[in-house]
Design a protein around this motif. Structure first.
Motif, PDB file in Angstrom:
ATOM      1  N   ARG A 145       0.856  -1.187   0.000  1.00  0.00           N
ATOM      2  CA  ARG A 145       0.000   0.000   0.000  1.00  0.00           C
ATOM      3  C   ARG A 145       0.886   1.230   0.000  1.00  0.00           C
ATOM      4  O   ARG A 145       1.997   1.225   0.515  1.00  0.00           O
ATOM      5  CB  ARG A 145      -1.035  -0.010   1.121  1.00  0.00           C
ATOM      6  N   GLN A 146       0.385   2.270  -0.629  1.00  0.00           N
ATOM      7  CA  GLN A 146       1.189   3.472  -0.770  1.00  0.00           C
ATOM      8  C   GLN A 146       0.279   4.677  -0.604  1.00  0.00           C
ATOM      9  O   GLN A 146      -0.380   5.112  -1.541  1.00  0.00           O
ATOM     10  CB  GLN A 146       1.866   3.522  -2.151  1.00  0.00           C
ATOM     11  N   ASP A 317       5.330   7.318   3.005  1.00  0.00           N
ATOM     12  CA  ASP A 317       6.079   6.064   3.084  1.00  0.00           C
ATOM     13  C   ASP A 317       5.193   4.928   2.594  1.00  0.00           C
ATOM     14  O   ASP A 317       4.015   4.869   2.944  1.00  0.00           O
ATOM     15  CB  ASP A 317       6.499   5.780   4.531  1.00  0.00           C
ATOM     16  N   PRO A 318       5.733   4.018   1.811  1.00  0.00           N
ATOM     17  CA  PRO A 318       4.948   2.847   1.444  1.00  0.00           C
ATOM     18  C   PRO A 318       4.817   1.921   2.649  1.00  0.00           C
ATOM     19  O   PRO A 318       5.592   2.014   3.599  1.00  0.00           O
ATOM     20  CB  PRO A 318       5.803   2.180   0.376  1.00  0.00           C
ATOM     21  N   THR A 319       3.834   1.047   2.609  1.00  0.00           N
ATOM     22  CA  THR A 319       3.762  -0.029   3.586  1.00  0.00           C
ATOM     23  C   THR A 319       4.156  -1.289   2.833  1.00  0.00           C
ATOM     24  O   THR A 319       3.587  -1.576   1.783  1.00  0.00           O
ATOM     25  CB  THR A 319       2.340  -0.158   4.151  1.00  0.00           C
ATOM     26  N   GLY A 320       5.139  -1.981   3.330  1.00  0.00           N
ATOM     27  CA  GLY A 320       5.683  -3.095   2.565  1.00  0.00           C
ATOM     28  C   GLY A 320       5.629  -4.404   3.315  1.00  0.00           C
ATOM     29  O   GLY A 320       5.307  -4.458   4.503  1.00  0.00           O
ATOM     30  N   LEU A 321       5.947  -5.467   2.600  1.00  0.00           N
ATOM     31  CA  LEU A 321       6.009  -6.789   3.209  1.00  0.00           C
ATOM     32  C   LEU A 321       7.398  -7.368   2.977  1.00  0.00           C
ATOM     33  O   LEU A 321       7.929  -7.289   1.869  1.00  0.00           O
ATOM     34  CB  LEU A 321       4.968  -7.716   2.580  1.00  0.00           C
ATOM     35  N   TYR A 342       1.560 -11.632  -4.802  1.00  0.00           N
ATOM     36  CA  TYR A 342       0.117 -11.383  -4.841  1.00  0.00           C
ATOM     37  C   TYR A 342      -0.210 -10.017  -4.224  1.00  0.00           C
ATOM     38  O   TYR A 342      -0.932  -9.207  -4.798  1.00  0.00           O
ATOM     39  CB  TYR A 342      -0.615 -12.500  -4.094  1.00  0.00           C
ATOM     40  N   ALA A 343       0.348  -9.762  -3.024  1.00  0.00           N
ATOM     41  CA  ALA A 343      -0.030  -8.565  -2.270  1.00  0.00           C
ATOM     42  C   ALA A 343       0.356  -7.285  -3.002  1.00  0.00           C
ATOM     43  O   ALA A 343      -0.318  -6.267  -2.886  1.00  0.00           O
ATOM     44  CB  ALA A 343       0.616  -8.601  -0.885  1.00  0.00           C
ATOM     45  N   ALA A 344       1.458  -7.319  -3.752  1.00  0.00           N
ATOM     46  CA  ALA A 344       1.905  -6.115  -4.445  1.00  0.00           C
ATOM     47  C   ALA A 344       1.313  -6.026  -5.849  1.00  0.00           C
ATOM     48  O   ALA A 344       1.529  -5.055  -6.565  1.00  0.00           O
ATOM     49  CB  ALA A 344       3.434  -6.096  -4.519  1.00  0.00           C
ATOM     50  N   PRO A 359      -3.778   1.144  -2.563  1.00  0.00           N
ATOM     51  CA  PRO A 359      -2.729   0.149  -2.755  1.00  0.00           C
ATOM     52  C   PRO A 359      -1.513   0.777  -3.433  1.00  0.00           C
ATOM     53  O   PRO A 359      -1.582   1.901  -3.935  1.00  0.00           O
ATOM     54  CB  PRO A 359      -3.378  -0.896  -3.656  1.00  0.00           C
ATOM     55  N   ALA A 360      -0.420   0.024  -3.441  1.00  0.00           N
ATOM     56  CA  ALA A 360       0.779   0.524  -4.103  1.00  0.00           C
ATOM     57  C   ALA A 360       0.509   0.679  -5.594  1.00  0.00           C
ATOM     58  O   ALA A 360       1.061   1.552  -6.252  1.00  0.00           O
ATOM     59  CB  ALA A 360       1.942  -0.443  -3.868  1.00  0.00           C
ATOM     60  N   ASN A 361      -0.350  -0.182  -6.093  1.00  0.00           N
ATOM     61  CA  ASN A 361      -0.678  -0.145  -7.513  1.00  0.00           C
ATOM     62  C   ASN A 361      -1.929   0.708  -7.734  1.00  0.00           C
ATOM     63  O   ASN A 361      -3.017   0.338  -7.315  1.00  0.00           O
ATOM     64  CB  ASN A 361      -0.924  -1.593  -7.968  1.00  0.00           C
ATOM     65  N   THR A 362      -1.775   1.877  -8.374  1.00  0.00           N
ATOM     66  CA  THR A 362      -2.945   2.734  -8.604  1.00  0.00           C
ATOM     67  C   THR A 362      -3.248   2.828 -10.097  1.00  0.00           C
ATOM     68  O   THR A 362      -3.538   3.883 -10.634  1.00  0.00           O
ATOM     69  CB  THR A 362      -2.745   4.151  -8.035  1.00  0.00           C
TER      70      THR A 362
END
Lengths: 438, 305
Positions: A145-146, A317-321, A342-344, A359-362
């Motif tokens: 998520r971003q 800041d992004p939220t990452g895994l 999958y999550a990204a 999400p990180a992907n918009t």
């Protein structure tokens, strides 16, 4: 309360040192095939009751892989990093854990607590930015998520004051002008009005995040902080002119930004996109009023990045895994990497957008779902602000980020409470960074 | 006794040894539940701390760096700021709380209608959630809208201080709240002490024509000597490790005007991820408190002699 926690951490670390014997040299480089039998992977999470994103990711991934169970391990949201560091040290941390922000990424990566996931990053859809998680050409986490900082504004209050809405071309001077004008006009209409043009929350990032992201040449690690001056001068001026509630009042009365904007005490609010979901939830619960609002791109440093034909610069800041390198089961590693992918990716992006998360992907597909949500403003400027931006990290990754941010937080409280002039505060901060860090 | 020790009948010696052994076991078993908890949760981490402070610590891996952390400390301006602020707090908080607690105790150590209510009221702040009271005090201290400054303006103070958002007044504000919070607890200790002073002493003093002030000075204070010593030691130690109140009241600000050593240890250890260095600061704080306490013991001994 903190004391017991500290004791517990101390105990955990002491015990782990004795028990674990610290072995993390079992790196598995070959990729095992995706297992067909039942596998359980553990995923770190926080505040499950109010943070549905983890359940969404779990459900989505389990639907794709029926033989996999994702077990959520709940942490305390405020003490997440402290607890995670203790668990990693003790060897009890989950297989996949979240990089809540970038402030502690260096600590995890430098401490050897993140697995190299460059192979996952290579498989992510084009346009995914994982560069903030790269160290020496290898990636150690993926963003899912971003959130980015934008400008929330209350159209009803703008109309009432007779001030033109933000149009996507605003610089900070336009913003300051509007803030002061709205306060003044509302006061003209009703001398008892306590509604302000804008609300700037007490966090240092509300000033410094923008200054760092937008000012050409600004560098947190340089030890030179003159670039903060124009941003603070502007904010102090807005505060003095009554365009926003002053920092001291906000602090002592412990004002919540959600209430300031949601209860229409301020016409504008610079804030991260996470607030969209909160505002919608509070509207339906009655904690926020129902009014017309929209989001505009963050005001810009100068006109070179302002305008609908340009890409506005902002921060977040992004939220990452990342994957805990202590997993020594090759099948689990394969599953964990598949989970990151999958999550990204776009599918998870759509699922997250459907619950109001950025999400990180918009990409357009994801944006369509997000703006189809009940209550999300659908005007073109809001869509533009949400999907188009150059988002720079709030906490650029290097060894002393946390220390420097703490020093600059002291600068923030000094300047915002009028305890020191911005020049003096910058001089103090530069001297302290030179003394403590460089 | 000596003869007995020289040649004890064998079974008597064995019986005595077994009795001693049994007593020891009984003694240990009485303190064991407490001691095991103390050892695991306090003693082991403290022992470990003395190791961590000489290392660069990261996720259980500690690299020995010798005295590096302490050398760094010598040149660390923020450490000196925190040290100064801690001393400021101690010097302000201890006498003030001492006087307030003793005053309250003397005031409430008499037959008075509703005395239990007043005693409870004075003790209340101590058992109130520190977060809640910090929120309320912050609102009371609010520079423009708070009742404290409204009152000051009412009595003619033109420019009342900014309290928790003014670097010159933030520490006094913290000290005031700290005193208000702690005085009830120490009042209770003083009340207990006052009850042990025989009333005959007061009667005799009154018969001898002693004024209230003389009675306080010559009967009450000497009678409270042991309580006073205990209160001062505990109060000083607690003041040196002040943390929670400041964290929620001012978070060390504005700037670093209320940054104290415990807060600095927390920042270094848990926010800036440098547990080794935080350990070094902890050790310095430990020795400061130890030294001050030893001095207090010495002074107390001299006064008693």
């Amino acid at each position: 309360m903190r004391r017991t926690l500290k004791a517990a951490v101390g105990l955990a670390t002491a015990a782990s040192l004795a028990l674990a014997g610290c072995s993390s040299d079992n790196e598995t480089s070959e990729v095992a095939p995706f297992p067909t039998g039942p596998v359980t992977i553990r995923l770190a999470a926080w505040s499950l009751a109010t943070t549905p994103e983890f359940q969404t990711l779990k459900d989505g991934f389990e639907a794709l892989h029926p033989n996999v169970t994702v077990e959520l391990v709940e942490y305390d949201a405020a003490e997440y990093d402290t607890q995670m560091i203790a668990d990693l040290t003790a060897g009890t941390a989950p297989d996949i854990y979240v990089q809540k922000n970038l402030k502690n990424f260096f600590t995890y990566q430098d401490g050897g607590q993140l697995m190299d996931v460059s192979d996952v990053v290579a498989k992510l859809p084009a346009g995914t930015n994982a560069s903030m998680y790269e160290v020496d050409g290898k990636a150690y986490a993926v963003p899912y998520r971003q959130d980015s900082w934008v400008l929330f504004y209350n159209k009803d209050l703008f109309d009432k004051a007779g001030v033109a809405y933000p149009d996507g071309t605003w610089t900070w001077d336009d913003y300051a002008e509007a803030a002061k004008e709205i306060s003044a006009k509302l006061k003209e209409q009703d001398p008892t009005s306590t509604v302000y043009g804008t609300y700037q929350h007490r966090w240092q990032s509300t000033v410094q995040g923008f200054a760092l992201a937008q000012t050409p040449g600004a560098d947190l690690s340089s030890g030179d902080y003159d670039w903060l001056a124009p941003y603070y001068e502007r904010v102090v001026d807005i505060q003095a002119a009554g365009g926003q509630v002053d920092h001291g009042t906000s602090q002592t009365l412990n004002l919540a930004y959600q209430a300031q904007f949601g209860k229409q005490q301020a016409a504008m609010l610079p804030m991260g996109t996470w607030y969209v979901a909160t505002l919608l939830a509070q509207r339906s619960s009655g904690d926020a009023d129902v009014f017309n609002w929209g989001i505009a791109p963050a005001p810009q440093f100068d006109s070179s990045t302002a305008g609908l034909d340009k890409t506005p610069v902002t921060f977040g800041d992004p939220t990452g895994l990342g994957i805990n390198p202590a997993i020594n089961d090759a099948a689990k590693i394969t599953v964990a990497k598949a989970f990151l992918e999958y999550a990204a990716g776009i599918e998870a992006g759509k699922a997250l957008a459907a619950i109001g998360i950025t999400p990180a992907n918009t990409s357009d597909e994801v944006a369509a779902i997000y703006f189809g949500l009940e209550g999300v403003p659908t005007d073109d400027l809001s869509k533009f602000a949400w999907s188009r931006h150059d988002t720079r990290p709030e906490n650029p990754v290097f060894e002393h980020t946390a220390t420097i941010q703490n020093i600059l937080n002291d600068l923030h409280t000094e300047v915002m409470t009028g305890s020191a002039s911005i020049e003096d505060a910058i001089a103090t901060a530069e001297a302290r960074v030179a003394n403590e860090v460089l | 006794m000596a003869a007995l020790a020289q040649a004890p009948p064998p079974d008597v010696g064995r019986r005595r040894r077994s009795l001693m052994w049994r007593n020891t076991i009984a003694g240990w078993s009485f303190i064991a539940p407490n001691f095991i908890g103390f050892a695991l949760i306090t003693m082991v981490p403290i022992g470990y701390l003395f190791y961590v402070a000489f290392t660069k610590w990261s996720f259980g891996r500690a690299r020995w760096v010798g005295l590096d952390n302490f050398e760094r400390l010598l040149g660390d301006q923020r450490f000196y700021t925190a040290l100064f602020n801690t001393a400021y707090y101690v010097v302000g908080h201890v006498p003030l709380t001492f006087a307030a607690a003793l005053g309250l105790a003397i005031l409430l150590n008499r037959r008075l209608r509703g005395v239990a209510f007043f005693r409870t009221a004075a003790f209340f702040p101590y058992i109130t959630s520190i977060v809640a009271l910090a929120y309320v005090w912050n609102a009371l201290f609010s520079p423009d809208f708070g009742p404290v400054n409204a009152f000051l303006r009412f009595i003619g103070v033109d420019n009342p201080p900014g309290w928790t958002v003014d670097p010159d007044w933030s520490m006094p504000a913290v000290i005031l709240v700290g005193t208000w919070r702690d005085m009830g607890y120490y009042m209770l200790l003083f009340l207990a002490g006052l009850q042990t002073i025989p009333s005959q002493l007061y009667e005799a003093a009154t018969v001898d024509g002693a004024s209230a002030w003389q009675r306080f000075w010559n009967v009450t204070l000497p009678g409270l000597r042991h309580t006073t010593f205990f209160v001062l030691v505990i109060m000083t130690i607690n003041s040196f490790k002040i943390f929670d109140l400041i964290l929620v009241l001012t978070d060390g600000g504005p700037g670093t005007s209320t940054l104290v050593l415990s807060h600095y240890i927390y920042l270094k250890g848990f926010e800036e991820n440098d547990p080794g260095y935080a350990g070094a600061v902890s050790i310095v704080l430990f020795f400061i408190v130890l030294a001050v306490t030893l001095i207090q013991y010495q002074v107390n001994k001299r006064v008693n002699d």
